[in-house]
Design a protein around this motif. Structure first.
Motif, PDB file in Angstrom:
ATOM      1  N   GLY A 179      70.611  96.511  90.526  1.00  0.00           N
ATOM      2  CA  GLY A 179      70.115  96.693  91.888  1.00  0.00           C
ATOM      3  C   GLY A 179      69.419  98.015  92.111  1.00  0.00           C
ATOM      4  N   LEU A 180      69.768  99.022  91.322  1.00  0.00           N
ATOM      5  CA  LEU A 180      69.152 100.346  91.478  1.00  0.00           C
ATOM      6  C   LEU A 180      67.971 100.555  90.542  1.00  0.00           C
ATOM      7  N   VAL A 181      68.110 100.135  89.274  1.00  0.00           N
ATOM      8  CA  VAL A 181      67.114 100.456  88.247  1.00  0.00           C
ATOM      9  C   VAL A 181      65.882  99.543  88.307  1.00  0.00           C
ATOM     10  N   VAL A 182      66.081  98.238  88.454  1.00  0.00           N
ATOM     11  CA  VAL A 182      64.936  97.309  88.388  1.00  0.00           C
ATOM     12  C   VAL A 182      63.915  97.558  89.505  1.00  0.00           C
ATOM     13  N   PRO A 183      64.323  97.597  90.782  1.00  0.00           N
ATOM     14  CA  PRO A 183      63.322  97.856  91.829  1.00  0.00           C
ATOM     15  C   PRO A 183      62.630  99.209  91.669  1.00  0.00           C
ATOM     16  N   THR A 184      63.400 100.222  91.257  1.00  0.00           N
ATOM     17  CA  THR A 184      62.798 101.544  91.042  1.00  0.00           C
ATOM     18  C   THR A 184      61.802 101.498  89.887  1.00  0.00           C
TER      19      THR A 184
ATOM     20  N   VAL B 217      64.222  96.359  79.434  1.00  0.00           N
ATOM     21  CA  VAL B 217      64.822  97.240  78.429  1.00  0.00           C
ATOM     22  C   VAL B 217      65.448  98.460  79.099  1.00  0.00           C
ATOM     23  N   ALA B 218      64.742  99.042  80.068  1.00  0.00           N
ATOM     24  CA  ALA B 218      65.252 100.228  80.772  1.00  0.00           C
ATOM     25  C   ALA B 218      66.585  99.933  81.451  1.00  0.00           C
ATOM     26  N   THR B 219      66.699  98.760  82.070  1.00  0.00           N
ATOM     27  CA  THR B 219      67.934  98.396  82.771  1.00  0.00           C
ATOM     28  C   THR B 219      69.104  98.262  81.805  1.00  0.00           C
ATOM     29  N   VAL B 220      68.856  97.620  80.660  1.00  0.00           N
ATOM     30  CA  VAL B 220      69.915  97.468  79.652  1.00  0.00           C
ATOM     31  C   VAL B 220      70.329  98.838  79.113  1.00  0.00           C
ATOM     32  N   VAL B 221      69.342  99.697  78.838  1.00  0.00           N
ATOM     33  CA  VAL B 221      69.626 101.032  78.290  1.00  0.00           C
ATOM     34  C   VAL B 221      70.464 101.854  79.265  1.00  0.00           C
TER      35      VAL B 221
ATOM     36  N   LYS C  55      69.106 109.621  85.489  1.00  0.00           N
ATOM     37  CA  LYS C  55      68.870 109.129  84.122  1.00  0.00           C
ATOM     38  C   LYS C  55      67.713 108.131  84.101  1.00  0.00           C
ATOM     39  N   ALA C  56      67.687 107.265  85.122  1.00  0.00           N
ATOM     40  CA  ALA C  56      66.623 106.250  85.180  1.00  0.00           C
ATOM     41  C   ALA C  56      65.252 106.907  85.323  1.00  0.00           C
ATOM     42  N   LEU C  57      65.126 107.860  86.244  1.00  0.00           N
ATOM     43  CA  LEU C  57      63.834 108.519  86.468  1.00  0.00           C
ATOM     44  C   LEU C  57      63.392 109.318  85.248  1.00  0.00           C
ATOM     45  N   LEU C  58      64.343 109.986  84.583  1.00  0.00           N
ATOM     46  CA  LEU C  58      64.013 110.735  83.364  1.00  0.00           C
ATOM     47  C   LEU C  58      63.543 109.787  82.264  1.00  0.00           C
ATOM     48  N   TYR C  59      64.259 108.673  82.115  1.00  0.00           N
ATOM     49  CA  TYR C  59      63.875 107.659  81.129  1.00  0.00           C
ATOM     50  C   TYR C  59      62.480 107.119  81.439  1.00  0.00           C
ATOM     51  N   PHE C  60      62.224 106.785  82.716  1.00  0.00           N
ATOM     52  CA  PHE C  60      60.925 106.240  83.104  1.00  0.00           C
ATOM     53  C   PHE C  60      59.801 107.215  82.740  1.00  0.00           C
ATOM     54  N   GLU C  61      59.995 108.493  83.051  1.00  0.00           N
ATOM     55  CA  GLU C  61      58.948 109.481  82.821  1.00  0.00           C
ATOM     56  C   GLU C  61      58.656 109.649  81.336  1.00  0.00           C
ATOM     57  N   ILE C  62      59.703 109.698  80.522  1.00  0.00           N
ATOM     58  CA  ILE C  62      59.527 109.869  79.071  1.00  0.00           C
ATOM     59  C   ILE C  62      58.809 108.674  78.460  1.00  0.00           C
ATOM     60  N   VAL C  63      59.279 107.461  78.794  1.00  0.00           N
ATOM     61  CA  VAL C  63      58.705 106.249  78.192  1.00  0.00           C
ATOM     62  C   VAL C  63      57.281 106.006  78.692  1.00  0.00           C
ATOM     63  N   THR C  64      57.020 106.259  79.988  1.00  0.00           N
ATOM     64  CA  THR C  64      55.663 106.094  80.520  1.00  0.00           C
ATOM     65  C   THR C  64      54.694 107.073  79.872  1.00  0.00           C
ATOM     66  N   THR C  65      55.165 108.281  79.596  1.00  0.00           N
ATOM     67  CA  THR C  65      54.325 109.276  78.908  1.00  0.00           C
ATOM     68  C   THR C  65      53.985 108.793  77.499  1.00  0.00           C
TER      69      THR C  65
ATOM     70  N   TYR D 251      59.939  99.094  89.007  1.00  0.00           N
ATOM     71  CA  TYR D 251      58.695  98.432  89.380  1.00  0.00           C
ATOM     72  C   TYR D 251      57.696  99.392  90.024  1.00  0.00           C
ATOM     73  N   SER D 252      58.147 100.599  90.373  1.00  0.00           N
ATOM     74  CA  SER D 252      57.230 101.616  90.893  1.00  0.00           C
ATOM     75  C   SER D 252      57.022 102.763  89.912  1.00  0.00           C
ATOM     76  N   PHE D 253      58.054 103.091  89.140  1.00  0.00           N
ATOM     77  CA  PHE D 253      57.995 104.300  88.319  1.00  0.00           C
ATOM     78  C   PHE D 253      57.979 104.033  86.814  1.00  0.00           C
ATOM     79  N   ASN D 254      58.083 102.776  86.405  1.00  0.00           N
ATOM     80  CA  ASN D 254      58.149 102.477  84.971  1.00  0.00           C
ATOM     81  C   ASN D 254      57.165 101.381  84.593  1.00  0.00           C
ATOM     82  N   LEU D 255      55.898 101.570  84.953  1.00  0.00           N
ATOM     83  CA  LEU D 255      54.859 100.575  84.680  1.00  0.00           C
ATOM     84  C   LEU D 255      54.169 100.908  83.356  1.00  0.00           C
ATOM     85  N   ASP D 256      54.851 100.585  82.257  1.00  0.00           N
ATOM     86  CA  ASP D 256      54.345 100.949  80.930  1.00  0.00           C
ATOM     87  C   ASP D 256      53.003 100.286  80.623  1.00  0.00           C
ATOM     88  N   GLY D 257      52.901  98.994  80.930  1.00  0.00           N
ATOM     89  CA  GLY D 257      51.663  98.273  80.650  1.00  0.00           C
ATOM     90  C   GLY D 257      50.498  98.810  81.460  1.00  0.00           C
ATOM     91  N   THR D 258      50.746  99.122  82.721  1.00  0.00           N
ATOM     92  CA  THR D 258      49.704  99.693  83.579  1.00  0.00           C
ATOM     93  C   THR D 258      49.260 101.055  83.060  1.00  0.00           C
TER      94      THR D 258
END
Length: 421
Positions: A290-295, A392-396, A75-85, A297-304
């Motif tokens: 512990g799982l979502v935040v460190p991940t 936001v991703a962690t809370v979601v 779920k985290a990786l899917l969320y990261f990919e959608i929001v980063t896109t 920082y590599s896969f959910n860099l919206d500002g970057t």
């Protein structure tokens, strides 16, 4: 109103203001104060690798249920990919509407040295196979020593999965890691006491080295980047938070200390340990944090992602290169890969940008020199956006998994709002 000078937020704000003043009045002296920020960031990076390793292992190992680990991770990786896109797309859309690069004087590149970025970009392979190979460490201990985030994450996930599979046998290991995590967070609390000094040094260096006047020539691009990130936070993240029952503005207010720290240091990594603590107090379970935040920082860099998409098209506009819609979609696709794993440290955006432009020979890679003067000012915006996006991703994800348990006062406030309605 009485000002509480013992409050970290107040001290960081005062330090930033003093840093701007010193950099403006004594530019040569201010430019030398970068060492204060560098020392602080090194202190933070000193503890990031073990904290990420321990928290990921604790997060996965304490779940016990491997299916749950896979579900949360998926779920985290899917969320990261959608929001980063979405972030990449909104950056491309705004830069095409405002066109900050049109009519830009490209002769400014003559004074810019970009060799350090192009060399590092050339050394780094950015194909899919190379990306996957880069995640797997040659040596787990060496990855920890070098602070390589993705390899550390990979090893921590494997370690956590093995721990979860052992069940009760691994309980002493989890307990040990929890105590070690407490110790490392104690070190972080000591380091945070000098964060105002780091913020002072960073701002004095920025203003002293580049000057307030340097903002004028590239003000349109800076304005475009800030507007885009503001729109992304308020509209995209705001819509997500509203759907999941919390307010983006209240959440931003809640993490204001971490935001100010990032503003001062231009590095989202500087706030990583405290952000994890803050999210747990907000109501997210320790395992999800512990799982979502460190991940993230590599896969959910919206500002970057926003910065990279806008910077690439800005350079094309500055050189009069008219990209077709298909070329821009290709650029978006490449950025979806190259933006992953970019460190939250100032300068990494240039390396990733240089690597991305290498795939587009029609856009002169030397054009990144146009951004040298103001990249420092934009790095704060992208680091803050990265921080908010990961929070936001962690809370979601916590809410998705029913792993969100807000403090009692928060529950009472929600109950009162329901009664009022």
């Amino acid at each position: 109103m009485k000002i509480n000078f013992n409050n970290l937020t107040v001290r960081v704000i005062i330090a930033i203001i003093l840093g701007i003043g010193v950099g403006f009045l004594f530019p040569e002296f201010g430019a030398q104060l970068k060492v204060l920020a560098d020392i602080f960031i090194k202190l933070i990076k000193m503890v990031i690798a073990p904290i990420i390793f321990f928290t990921v292992v604790i997060g996965i190992g304490s779940m016990g249920d491997l299916k749950k680990v896979g579900r949360i991770g998926g779920k985290a990786l899917l969320y990261f990919e959608i929001v980063t896109t979405f972030a990449l797309a909104i950056g491309i859309l705004v830069v095409n509407i405002i066109k900050p690069g049109t009519g830009f004087n490209t002769s400014a590149v003559e004074g810019g040295d970009i060799s350090q970025y192009t060399t590092q970009a050339a050394e780094a392979q950015h194909g899919f196979i190379e990306f996957i190979m880069g995640i797997i460490p040659d040596n787990a201990v060496a990855a920890m020593a070098n602070g390589e985030l993705l390899p550390i994450l990979f090893f921590a996930v494997l370690f956590g999965l093995a721990t979860a599979a052992l069940g009760e046998k691994a309980a002493p290991v989890i307990t040990l890691f929890e105590r070690l995590t407490d110790i490392f967070f104690g070190i972080v609390n000591m380091i945070m006491k000098v964060s105002p000094i780091a913020a002072f040094g960073a701002m004095a260096y920025t203003i002293g080295n580049f000057g307030l006047g340097s903002l004028v020539s590239l003000g349109k691009l800076m304005g475009s980047v800030y507007i885009t990130m503001f729109l992304f936070i308020i509209l995209v993240l705001g819509a997500i938070t509203k759907f999941y029952g919390f307010s983006i503005l209240k959440f931003i207010a809640y993490i204001k200390e971490e935001i100010l720290l990032v503003l001062g240091t231009s590095s989202s990594e500087s706030a990583l340990p405290k952000m994890m603590e803050r999210l747990e107090k907000y109501g997210c379970s320790k395992s999800v944090v512990g799982l979502v935040v460190p991940t993230g920082y590599s896969f959910n860099l919206d500002g970057t992602a926003i910065y990279l998409s806008m910077a690439a098209i800005f350079i094309a506009q500055a050189y009069g290169v008219d990209l077709t819609i298909w070329q821009e979609l290709t650029l978006l696709g490449i950025l979806m890969l190259t933006s992953k794993g970019a460190a939250g440290v100032t300068g990494s955006g240039f390396i990733t940008l240089a690597a991305t432009l290498a795939a587009f020979p029609m856009i002169p890679v030397e054009g990144i020199a146009l951004l040298l003067g103001v990249d420092r000012f934009m790095s704060e915006a992208r680091a803050i956006t990265n921080l908010i996006g990961n929070g936001v991703a962690t809370v979601v994800i916590s809410k998705m998994e029913n792993e969100f348990h807000p403090p009692i006062e928060e529950k009472m406030e929600e109950a009162n709002m329901t009664v009022a309605k």
